[in-house]
Design a protein around this motif. Sequence first.
Motif, PDB file in Angstrom:
ATOM      1  N   GLN A   1       0.809  -1.214   0.000  1.00 46.90           N
ATOM      2  CA  GLN A   1       0.000   0.000   0.000  1.00 46.90           C
ATOM      3  C   GLN A   1       0.845   1.268   0.000  1.00 46.90           C
ATOM      4  O   GLN A   1       0.467   2.264  -0.601  1.00 46.90           O
ATOM      5  CB  GLN A   1      -0.933   0.006   1.221  1.00 46.90           C
ATOM      6  N   SER A   2       1.974   1.222   0.693  1.00 46.80           N
ATOM      7  CA  SER A   2       2.792   2.430   0.765  1.00 46.80           C
ATOM      8  C   SER A   2       4.177   2.086   1.289  1.00 46.80           C
ATOM      9  O   SER A   2       4.383   1.056   1.926  1.00 46.80           O
ATOM     10  CB  SER A   2       2.157   3.474   1.691  1.00 46.80           C
ATOM     11  N   THR A   3       5.139   2.936   0.979  1.00 48.27           N
ATOM     12  CA  THR A   3       6.457   2.918   1.623  1.00 48.27           C
ATOM     13  C   THR A   3       6.745   4.349   2.057  1.00 48.27           C
ATOM     14  O   THR A   3       6.494   5.285   1.306  1.00 48.27           O
ATOM     15  CB  THR A   3       7.568   2.429   0.671  1.00 48.27           C
ATOM     16  N   ARG A   4       7.225   4.509   3.270  1.00 44.30           N
ATOM     17  CA  ARG A   4       7.444   5.866   3.793  1.00 44.30           C
ATOM     18  C   ARG A   4       8.580   5.872   4.807  1.00 44.30           C
ATOM     19  O   ARG A   4       8.917   4.836   5.388  1.00 44.30           O
ATOM     20  CB  ARG A   4       6.167   6.402   4.434  1.00 44.30           C
ATOM     21  N   GLU A   5       9.153   7.046   4.994  1.00 39.47           N
ATOM     22  CA  GLU A   5      10.184   7.210   6.012  1.00 39.47           C
ATOM     23  C   GLU A   5       9.554   7.154   7.393  1.00 39.47           C
ATOM     24  O   GLU A   5       8.382   7.512   7.579  1.00 39.47           O
ATOM     25  CB  GLU A   5      10.899   8.555   5.845  1.00 39.47           C
ATOM     26  N   ILE A   6      10.334   6.737   8.388  1.00 38.19           N
ATOM     27  CA  ILE A   6       9.785   6.660   9.742  1.00 38.19           C
ATOM     28  C   ILE A   6       9.465   8.029  10.304  1.00 38.19           C
ATOM     29  O   ILE A   6       8.687   8.155  11.250  1.00 38.19           O
ATOM     30  CB  ILE A   6      10.728   5.904  10.695  1.00 38.19           C
ATOM     31  N   SER A   7      10.027   9.101   9.716  1.00 28.67           N
ATOM     32  CA  SER A   7       9.711  10.445  10.198  1.00 28.67           C
ATOM     33  C   SER A   7       8.251  10.800   9.971  1.00 28.67           C
ATOM     34  O   SER A   7       7.701  11.664  10.653  1.00 28.67           O
ATOM     35  CB  SER A   7      10.597  11.480   9.499  1.00 28.67           C
ATOM     36  N   GLU A   8       7.595  10.118   9.027  1.00 30.47           N
ATOM     37  CA  GLU A   8       6.174  10.366   8.776  1.00 30.47           C
ATOM     38  C   GLU A   8       5.294   9.713   9.829  1.00 30.47           C
ATOM     39  O   GLU A   8       4.128  10.073   9.976  1.00 30.47           O
ATOM     40  CB  GLU A   8       5.792   9.853   7.388  1.00 30.47           C
ATOM     41  N   LEU A   9       5.839   8.738  10.561  1.00 25.44           N
ATOM     42  CA  LEU A   9       5.103   8.062  11.630  1.00 25.44           C
ATOM     43  C   LEU A   9       6.021   7.951  12.845  1.00 25.44           C
ATOM     44  O   LEU A   9       6.496   6.875  13.187  1.00 25.44           O
ATOM     45  CB  LEU A   9       4.663   6.663  11.171  1.00 25.44           C
ATOM     46  N   PRO A  10       6.295   9.078  13.517  1.00 19.66           N
ATOM     47  CA  PRO A  10       7.265   9.065  14.617  1.00 19.66           C
ATOM     48  C   PRO A  10       6.799   8.214  15.787  1.00 19.66           C
ATOM     49  O   PRO A  10       5.605   7.978  15.972  1.00 19.66           O
ATOM     50  CB  PRO A  10       7.356  10.545  15.008  1.00 19.66           C
ATOM     51  N   SER A  11       7.762   7.768  16.587  1.00 27.45           N
ATOM     52  CA  SER A  11       7.437   6.957  17.763  1.00 27.45           C
ATOM     53  C   SER A  11       6.855   7.834  18.861  1.00 27.45           C
ATOM     54  O   SER A  11       6.746   9.055  18.722  1.00 27.45           O
ATOM     55  CB  SER A  11       8.705   6.267  18.273  1.00 27.45           C
ATOM     56  N   ARG A  12       6.538   7.198  19.976  1.00 25.77           N
ATOM     57  CA  ARG A  12       5.973   7.927  21.112  1.00 25.77           C
ATOM     58  C   ARG A  12       7.036   8.402  22.100  1.00 25.77           C
ATOM     59  O   ARG A  12       6.713   8.902  23.170  1.00 25.77           O
ATOM     60  CB  ARG A  12       4.967   7.030  21.835  1.00 25.77           C
ATOM     61  N   VAL A  13       8.278   8.214  21.722  1.00 30.70           N
ATOM     62  CA  VAL A  13       9.358   8.666  22.601  1.00 30.70           C
ATOM     63  C   VAL A  13       9.587  10.156  22.391  1.00 30.70           C
ATOM     64  O   VAL A  13       9.771  10.611  21.262  1.00 30.70           O
ATOM     65  CB  VAL A  13      10.656   7.888  22.311  1.00 30.70           C
ATOM     66  N   ARG A  14       9.560  10.934  23.468  1.00 32.29           N
ATOM     67  CA  ARG A  14       9.837  12.372  23.374  1.00 32.29           C
ATOM     68  C   ARG A  14      11.342  12.561  23.250  1.00 32.29           C
ATOM     69  O   ARG A  14      12.106  12.242  24.167  1.00 32.29           O
ATOM     70  CB  ARG A  14       9.329  13.104  24.615  1.00 32.29           C
ATOM     71  N   ARG A  15      11.781  13.039  22.107  1.00 34.09           N
ATOM     72  CA  ARG A  15      13.200  13.179  21.833  1.00 34.09           C
ATOM     73  C   ARG A  15      13.690  14.569  22.207  1.00 34.09           C
ATOM     74  O   ARG A  15      12.944  15.544  22.141  1.00 34.09           O
ATOM     75  CB  ARG A  15      13.477  12.921  20.345  1.00 34.09           C
ATOM     76  N   THR A  16      14.970  14.644  22.553  1.00 28.80           N
ATOM     77  CA  THR A  16      15.582  15.944  22.803  1.00 28.80           C
ATOM     78  C   THR A  16      15.771  16.655  21.458  1.00 28.80           C
ATOM     79  O   THR A  16      15.650  16.055  20.386  1.00 28.80           O
ATOM     80  CB  THR A  16      16.946  15.788  23.477  1.00 28.80           C
ATOM     81  N   VAL A  17      16.104  17.945  21.546  1.00 28.47           N
ATOM     82  CA  VAL A  17      16.333  18.707  20.319  1.00 28.47           C
ATOM     83  C   VAL A  17      17.468  18.081  19.522  1.00 28.47           C
ATOM     84  O   VAL A  17      17.390  17.948  18.284  1.00 28.47           O
ATOM     85  CB  VAL A  17      16.662  20.180  20.655  1.00 28.47           C
ATOM     86  N   GLU A  18      18.536  17.689  20.223  1.00 32.74           N
ATOM     87  CA  GLU A  18      19.682  17.094  19.532  1.00 32.74           C
ATOM     88  C   GLU A  18      19.297  15.778  18.870  1.00 32.74           C
ATOM     89  O   GLU A  18      19.687  15.493  17.731  1.00 32.74           O
ATOM     90  CB  GLU A  18      20.835  16.868  20.524  1.00 32.74           C
ATOM     91  N   GLU A  19      18.516  14.956  19.588  1.00 32.95           N
ATOM     92  CA  GLU A  19      18.072  13.680  19.014  1.00 32.95           C
ATOM     93  C   GLU A  19      17.176  13.905  17.807  1.00 32.95           C
ATOM     94  O   GLU A  19      17.283  13.203  16.788  1.00 32.95           O
ATOM     95  CB  GLU A  19      17.345  12.859  20.080  1.00 32.95           C
ATOM     96  N   ALA A  20      16.265  14.857  17.934  1.00 40.78           N
ATOM     97  CA  ALA A  20      15.353  15.150  16.824  1.00 40.78           C
ATOM     98  C   ALA A  20      16.127  15.581  15.579  1.00 40.78           C
ATOM     99  O   ALA A  20      15.750  15.216  14.452  1.00 40.78           O
ATOM    100  CB  ALA A  20      14.354  16.230  17.230  1.00 40.78           C
ATOM    101  N   GLU A  21      17.200  16.332  15.767  1.00 42.95           N
ATOM    102  CA  GLU A  21      18.009  16.766  14.620  1.00 42.95           C
ATOM    103  C   GLU A  21      18.682  15.574  13.947  1.00 42.95           C
ATOM    104  O   GLU A  21      18.745  15.494  12.705  1.00 42.95           O
ATOM    105  CB  GLU A  21      19.055  17.786  15.087  1.00 42.95           C
ATOM    106  N   VAL A  22      19.185  14.639  14.748  1.00 42.25           N
ATOM    107  CA  VAL A  22      19.812  13.447  14.177  1.00 42.25           C
ATOM    108  C   VAL A  22      18.786  12.622  13.404  1.00 42.25           C
ATOM    109  O   VAL A  22      19.047  12.165  12.283  1.00 42.25           O
ATOM    110  CB  VAL A  22      20.458  12.589  15.283  1.00 42.25           C
ATOM    111  N   LEU A  23      17.597  12.445  13.982  1.00 47.50           N
ATOM    112  CA  LEU A  23      16.560  11.661  13.314  1.00 47.50           C
ATOM    113  C   LEU A  23      16.090  12.337  12.034  1.00 47.50           C
ATOM    114  O   LEU A  23      15.812  11.664  11.036  1.00 47.50           O
ATOM    115  CB  LEU A  23      15.382  11.435  14.265  1.00 47.50           C
ATOM    116  N   GLU A  24      15.990  13.648  12.060  1.00 50.50           N
ATOM    117  CA  GLU A  24      15.577  14.355  10.852  1.00 50.50           C
ATOM    118  C   GLU A  24      16.595  14.166   9.731  1.00 50.50           C
ATOM    119  O   GLU A  24      16.231  14.005   8.564  1.00 50.50           O
ATOM    120  CB  GLU A  24      15.415  15.850  11.155  1.00 50.50           C
ATOM    121  N   GLN A  25      17.867  14.156  10.085  1.00 53.19           N
ATOM    122  CA  GLN A  25      18.926  14.015   9.094  1.00 53.19           C
ATOM    123  C   GLN A  25      19.009  12.599   8.539  1.00 53.19           C
ATOM    124  O   GLN A  25      19.337  12.397   7.364  1.00 53.19           O
ATOM    125  CB  GLN A  25      20.266  14.408   9.716  1.00 53.19           C
TER     126      GLN A  25
END
Length: 608
Positions: free
Chosen positions: A316-340
């Motif tokens: 049905q679809s293929t997508r990056e995990i950023s489109e369906l983030p987990s329930r873990v609240r990430r720090t700003v630094e972590e969020a930047e790494v995940l975005e990259q």
Amino acid sequence: MESPIQQYLEELLAEVQDLGSGAPYNVHPAGREPRPGDFGICLATVDGRVYSVGVADQEFSIQSISKPFSYGLALADYGFEAVDEKVDVEPSGDPFNQISLAQDTGRPANSMVNAGALAVAGMIRGGGGKSAVRRIVDTYSRSAGRKLSSSRSVFDVEIRQSDRNHALTYLLSSVGIIENDPTRALEVYLRQCAVQVSCRDLALMAATLANGGSQPLTGEQVFEIDVVERVLSVMMTSGMYDDAGAWVSSVGMPAKSGVGGGTLAVLPGQAGLAVFSPPLDGHGNSVRGLETCRRLSTDMEMHFVRSARSGRSAVQSTREISELPSRVRRTVEEAEVLEQHAHRARIVEVTGDLFFAGTESLVRAVSELDDSVGFVVLDLRQVYDAGQLARQMITGLRRQLAAAGRELVLVTGDDAPAVTAMDDDGPSGSPVTVYRGLGEAVEHCEDALLERYGDLPTATERVPVIDSPALALLPEADRQRLAELMERRFHEDGDVIRRVGQRFGGVHFIVAGRINTIATDPGGERVRLNTLGAGMSFGELALGTSDRQETTEKAVGDVELMVLTPEAIESLESEDPDLALQLWRALTRDAYTLVDRYLREAAVRLTY
């Protein structure tokens, strides 16, 4: 990454190549003798993907494989009733060149034997400035998706060796089945048999029939569905002549063979299969072609009884995990790494049943992912049933990914399909990772990406309260002053730290460990909203809800906290109102950032 289906075909070619029985058709132009060792296999899906191995592009004479397509053209020209008056639809049980007609009507038993094919050739007329032969070749070309041609040299040899077909033609003429010049009918038939095709051409012609008459690559509607229905029905019962019963039992696909060495089979709605190998058995069928089709039918679950269960299986679809983030609240630094690095982990969503069609689309989707994708999440929650092929192919995908340092993760939901029964160790030395929920699988990938690409503290490390992101904008002296006002607390795994309905209990700063935030959904079920890690805080939002705790906070493993209690806050507001104001500004800014992120993520989180 090479598809496991492609790998399977390469292995199959090598195994079946050793079959040495049979002999090639002995009628051919000088210098064009068939080579017994030539062998090719092609599998074409209804959406145009072609898997091929061996001599897939070598041309040879289509011979009797032409019969279904000329029969379809006659049906389109004259309609069923008129064609049925000339050719019956009953299996004969006789060899392809048997001289026998129905006693009462003179009709050949079906259009797949030579007598029936000659009767069909006698019906086809020219039109639109094209001869009958040109219209036939055009029909084959439209089915193959490229321009084909009939070999004059093959025709010349064939017509000199066609005494039996001459006899059949004049016999059909004598009983009125062929109404015009019988010699012309024979020539049309032999010219269609001399059309040159490759294994790839035949696979796409078969896929056109499998696709309801629509050519997979061009989208052209070559035959209407009612014509395809009739053609495939006759192929199923009569396409393999006096070997038809054994074929239906062991292979279970409408098929047609030709003495040129080709074999064509159709899996309706899913794929077309073609094999080229010149040595023939006593029925005039390719020895390797028969064995290849039998093996594919069994290994790929292509028998019509099994394939009929496949429904509308599809990716049905293929997508990056950023489109369906987990329930873990990430720090700003972590969020930047995940975005990259979010593109390095992709979710492949599959629905329906995993038999041939669904498995092929799944395998293709994973195989075509960019090599930079290190984590592949297969979301199988909407898969209702899975065959042995799916288990084998997914196991093959896992092994290939693991060998390249990549990971396959399965999401099965509460009712795990049989596809998850894979516990053998691959190159990675560990079994496949399986989660019930997509959120947990995404969290696994996020953690792995952070570990691999981010030089950041992990959940097992400590983040002193003076380094908490929520207090980052305060001067160091103020952060030290606040830390002196806090209480240090420890909790074990499973401890409920704050419960729904409790009055405001202070602001909790996580120094080490993780905290799950739990709420109750409209159906009364307890659900995890998010997971907090070291360096994060909770409890302050209770001030905005009548001083009442709206969620339950539960320890995950050992947890160390620093708590600014209500009493400490009251004392701070009395003794140092400026610092208290700066504290509330910092907490408000942090809370606003979190709420904004939650609002953006809420919609997608509802899906898992």
